[in-house]
Motif scaffolding. Structure first.
Motif, PDB file in Angstrom:
ATOM      1  N   TRP A 143      -8.234   0.531   4.831  1.00 47.46           N
ATOM      2  CA  TRP A 143      -7.713  -0.319   3.887  1.00 47.46           C
ATOM      3  C   TRP A 143      -7.375  -1.720   4.006  1.00 47.46           C
ATOM      4  CZ3 TRP A 143      -3.418  -3.015   2.292  1.00 47.46           C
ATOM      5  CH2 TRP A 143      -3.165  -3.519   1.129  1.00 47.46           C
ATOM      6  N   ALA A 144      -6.831  -1.815   5.116  1.00 49.49           N
ATOM      7  CA  ALA A 144      -6.172  -3.089   5.825  1.00 49.49           C
ATOM      8  C   ALA A 144      -7.352  -3.723   6.326  1.00 49.49           C
ATOM      9  CB  ALA A 144      -5.245  -2.854   7.092  1.00 49.49           C
ATOM     10  N   ARG A 145      -8.484  -3.121   6.798  1.00 50.94           N
ATOM     11  CA  ARG A 145      -9.776  -3.842   6.996  1.00 50.94           C
ATOM     12  C   ARG A 145     -10.255  -4.712   5.963  1.00 50.94           C
ATOM     13  NH1 ARG A 145     -10.347   0.349  10.684  1.00 50.94           N
ATOM     14  NH2 ARG A 145     -10.398  -0.103  12.769  1.00 50.94           N
ATOM     15  N   GLU A 146     -10.242  -3.767   4.773  1.00 47.60           N
ATOM     16  CA  GLU A 146     -10.944  -4.075   3.554  1.00 47.60           C
ATOM     17  C   GLU A 146     -10.237  -5.361   2.876  1.00 47.60           C
ATOM     18  OE1 GLU A 146     -10.975  -0.761   1.057  1.00 47.60           O
ATOM     19  OE2 GLU A 146     -12.423   0.395   2.192  1.00 47.60           O
ATOM     20  N   GLN A 147      -8.862  -5.486   3.130  1.00 47.10           N
ATOM     21  CA  GLN A 147      -7.930  -6.533   2.716  1.00 47.10           C
ATOM     22  C   GLN A 147      -7.888  -7.557   3.541  1.00 47.10           C
ATOM     23  OE1 GLN A 147      -6.790  -6.109  -0.323  1.00 47.10           O
ATOM     24  NE2 GLN A 147      -8.012  -4.386  -0.260  1.00 47.10           N
ATOM     25  N   GLY A 148      -8.624  -7.447   4.996  1.00 48.56           N
ATOM     26  CA  GLY A 148      -8.716  -8.748   5.581  1.00 48.56           C
ATOM     27  C   GLY A 148      -7.792  -8.822   6.566  1.00 48.56           C
ATOM     28  N   SER A 191      -0.308  -9.157  10.069  1.00 46.50           N
ATOM     29  CA  SER A 191      -0.804  -7.773   9.940  1.00 46.50           C
ATOM     30  C   SER A 191      -0.426  -7.165   8.783  1.00 46.50           C
ATOM     31  CB  SER A 191      -0.226  -7.564  11.220  1.00 46.50           C
ATOM     32  OG  SER A 191       1.302  -7.367  11.089  1.00 46.50           O
ATOM     33  N   LEU A 192      -0.629  -5.839   8.750  1.00 45.72           N
ATOM     34  CA  LEU A 192      -0.270  -4.841   7.658  1.00 45.72           C
ATOM     35  C   LEU A 192       0.811  -4.353   8.790  1.00 45.72           C
ATOM     36  CD1 LEU A 192      -0.490  -3.586   4.975  1.00 45.72           C
ATOM     37  CD2 LEU A 192      -1.743  -1.672   6.086  1.00 45.72           C
ATOM     38  N   TYR A 193       1.927  -4.357   8.091  1.00 41.90           N
ATOM     39  CA  TYR A 193       3.085  -3.512   8.587  1.00 41.90           C
ATOM     40  C   TYR A 193       3.212  -2.227   8.265  1.00 41.90           C
ATOM     41  CZ  TYR A 193       7.666  -2.246  10.184  1.00 41.90           C
ATOM     42  OH  TYR A 193       8.994  -1.302  10.957  1.00 41.90           O
ATOM     43  N   ALA A 234      -1.646  13.530   8.853  1.00 41.20           N
ATOM     44  CA  ALA A 234      -1.148  12.299   9.575  1.00 41.20           C
ATOM     45  C   ALA A 234      -2.247  11.413   9.923  1.00 41.20           C
ATOM     46  CB  ALA A 234       0.067  12.588  10.708  1.00 41.20           C
ATOM     47  N   GLN A 235      -3.265  12.082  10.853  1.00 39.77           N
ATOM     48  CA  GLN A 235      -4.555  11.311  11.006  1.00 39.77           C
ATOM     49  C   GLN A 235      -5.145  10.798  10.042  1.00 39.77           C
ATOM     50  OE1 GLN A 235      -5.314  10.794  14.473  1.00 39.77           O
ATOM     51  NE2 GLN A 235      -7.041   9.440  13.438  1.00 39.77           N
ATOM     52  N   ARG A 236      -5.452  11.531   8.989  1.00 35.09           N
ATOM     53  CA  ARG A 236      -5.983  10.950   7.861  1.00 35.09           C
ATOM     54  C   ARG A 236      -5.563   9.673   7.029  1.00 35.09           C
ATOM     55  NH1 ARG A 236      -7.265  16.207   5.097  1.00 35.09           N
ATOM     56  NH2 ARG A 236      -7.421  15.057   3.260  1.00 35.09           N
ATOM     57  N   LEU A 237      -4.091   9.934   6.807  1.00 34.73           N
ATOM     58  CA  LEU A 237      -3.390   8.807   6.231  1.00 34.73           C
ATOM     59  C   LEU A 237      -3.505   7.565   7.097  1.00 34.73           C
ATOM     60  CD1 LEU A 237      -0.018  10.891   5.517  1.00 34.73           C
ATOM     61  CD2 LEU A 237      -1.460   9.504   3.888  1.00 34.73           C
ATOM     62  N   LEU A 238      -3.222   7.714   8.477  1.00 27.22           N
ATOM     63  CA  LEU A 238      -3.559   6.433   9.591  1.00 27.22           C
ATOM     64  C   LEU A 238      -4.918   5.892   9.295  1.00 27.22           C
ATOM     65  CD1 LEU A 238      -2.146   6.080  13.058  1.00 27.22           C
ATOM     66  CD2 LEU A 238      -4.615   5.998  12.748  1.00 27.22           C
ATOM     67  N   GLU A 239      -5.919   6.656   9.199  1.00 31.13           N
ATOM     68  CA  GLU A 239      -7.243   6.220   9.143  1.00 31.13           C
ATOM     69  C   GLU A 239      -7.516   5.497   7.795  1.00 31.13           C
ATOM     70  OE1 GLU A 239      -9.562   9.604   9.768  1.00 31.13           O
ATOM     71  OE2 GLU A 239      -9.249   9.681  12.040  1.00 31.13           O
ATOM     72  N   ARG A 240      -6.842   6.249   6.718  1.00 32.43           N
ATOM     73  CA  ARG A 240      -7.051   5.667   5.488  1.00 32.43           C
ATOM     74  C   ARG A 240      -6.186   4.314   5.585  1.00 32.43           C
ATOM     75  NH1 ARG A 240      -8.040   7.294   0.040  1.00 32.43           N
ATOM     76  NH2 ARG A 240      -8.093   5.612  -1.202  1.00 32.43           N
ATOM     77  N   GLN A 241      -5.189   4.182   5.857  1.00 31.73           N
ATOM     78  CA  GLN A 241      -4.478   3.010   5.874  1.00 31.73           C
ATOM     79  C   GLN A 241      -5.200   1.937   6.785  1.00 31.73           C
ATOM     80  OE1 GLN A 241      -0.808   2.643   8.396  1.00 31.73           O
ATOM     81  NE2 GLN A 241       0.223   2.006   6.243  1.00 31.73           N
ATOM     82  N   GLU A 242      -5.572   2.148   7.679  1.00 27.66           N
ATOM     83  CA  GLU A 242      -6.470   1.170   8.628  1.00 27.66           C
ATOM     84  C   GLU A 242      -7.615   0.580   8.105  1.00 27.66           C
ATOM     85  OE1 GLU A 242      -7.437   2.955  12.629  1.00 27.66           O
ATOM     86  OE2 GLU A 242      -5.278   2.962  13.195  1.00 27.66           O
ATOM     87  N   LEU A 287       0.770  -1.214   0.119  1.00 25.63           N
ATOM     88  CA  LEU A 287       0.020   0.025   0.058  1.00 25.63           C
ATOM     89  C   LEU A 287       0.987   1.204   0.168  1.00 25.63           C
ATOM     90  CD1 LEU A 287      -2.834   1.389   0.294  1.00 25.63           C
ATOM     91  CD2 LEU A 287      -2.336   1.257   2.840  1.00 25.63           C
ATOM     92  N   VAL A 288       0.602   2.292  -0.903  1.00 31.29           N
ATOM     93  CA  VAL A 288       1.237   3.511  -1.033  1.00 31.29           C
ATOM     94  C   VAL A 288       0.284   4.535  -0.909  1.00 31.29           C
ATOM     95  CG1 VAL A 288       2.964   5.084  -2.337  1.00 31.29           C
ATOM     96  CG2 VAL A 288       3.135   2.430  -2.306  1.00 31.29           C
ATOM     97  N   LEU A 289       0.119   5.054  -0.151  1.00 36.10           N
ATOM     98  CA  LEU A 289      -0.876   6.380   0.135  1.00 36.10           C
ATOM     99  C   LEU A 289      -0.282   7.552  -0.047  1.00 36.10           C
ATOM    100  CD1 LEU A 289      -3.053   5.136   3.268  1.00 36.10           C
ATOM    101  CD2 LEU A 289      -3.578   5.090   0.960  1.00 36.10           C
ATOM    102  N   ILE A 290      -0.697   8.665  -0.534  1.00 32.98           N
ATOM    103  CA  ILE A 290      -0.208   9.911  -0.808  1.00 32.98           C
ATOM    104  C   ILE A 290      -1.394  10.773  -0.309  1.00 32.98           C
ATOM    105  CG2 ILE A 290       0.407  11.756  -2.409  1.00 32.98           C
ATOM    106  CD1 ILE A 290       2.448   9.390  -2.222  1.00 32.98           C
ATOM    107  N   ALA A 291      -0.745  11.757   0.666  1.00 33.40           N
ATOM    108  CA  ALA A 291      -1.570  13.139   1.129  1.00 33.40           C
ATOM    109  C   ALA A 291      -1.093  14.149   0.012  1.00 33.40           C
ATOM    110  CB  ALA A 291      -1.309  13.351   2.556  1.00 33.40           C
TER     111      ALA A 291
END
Length: 141
Positions: free
Chosen positions: A89-94, A61-63, A79-87, A38-42
């Motif tokens: 995405w991780a949930r969606e991916q199982g 886990s997602l590291y 930073a908060q929004r990046l963290l929330e988006r990563q979490e 996963l590569v997220l960009i703000a």
């Protein structure tokens, strides 16, 4: 705006983050990130100003490996929004959890993690408190 990006964009952001004293080449980032990472960009005004990189860890886990926000765009919630988006995405991916490592020398990151329910699971000591590596985990389910 937070969006899926590419490693080249993330590398450009990481090069401009002053706290990172260990600069990685684009090739080193590409080598470390496996397919499906996963590569997220703000983005602000069409320009990448933050990123968050993560990949599947052996424990299921997602590291959350590497990320940051440029100094001029800190304290804006990115930073908060990046963290929330990563979490999310991780949930969606199982993924069952998100794991991350940080250090005492990054107090803003430590506060962000604790505020978002990450729990300390281990500390690596290197003889210098500023460089101690703190391992966090957040179960997702």
């Amino acid at each position: 705006m937070i969006r899926i990006g590419n490693i080249e964009e993330a590398w450009q952001v990481l090069q401009a983050i002053p706290e990172f004293d260990q600069r990685r080449s684009l090739a080193q980032l590409q080598e470390r990130l496996p397919a499906g990472a996963l590569v997220l960009i703000a983005e602000v005004d069409g320009q990448p100003v933050g990123c968050k990189l993560g990949y599947a860890a052996e424990d299921g886990s997602l590291y959350s490996w590497l990320g940051g926000v440029l100094p001029a765009h800190r304290k804006t919630g990115l930073a908060q929004r990046l963290l929330e988006r990563q979490e999310g995405w991780a949930r969606e991916q199982g993924y069952v959890a998100v794991t991350v490592k940080s250090m005492n020398r990054y107090p803003a990151m430590l506060r962000l993690l604790i505020r978002n329910g990450y729990q300390i699971r281990a500390v690596e000591h290197f003889g210098d408190p500023a460089r101690e590596r703190i391992h966090f985990v957040k179960p997702l389910f």
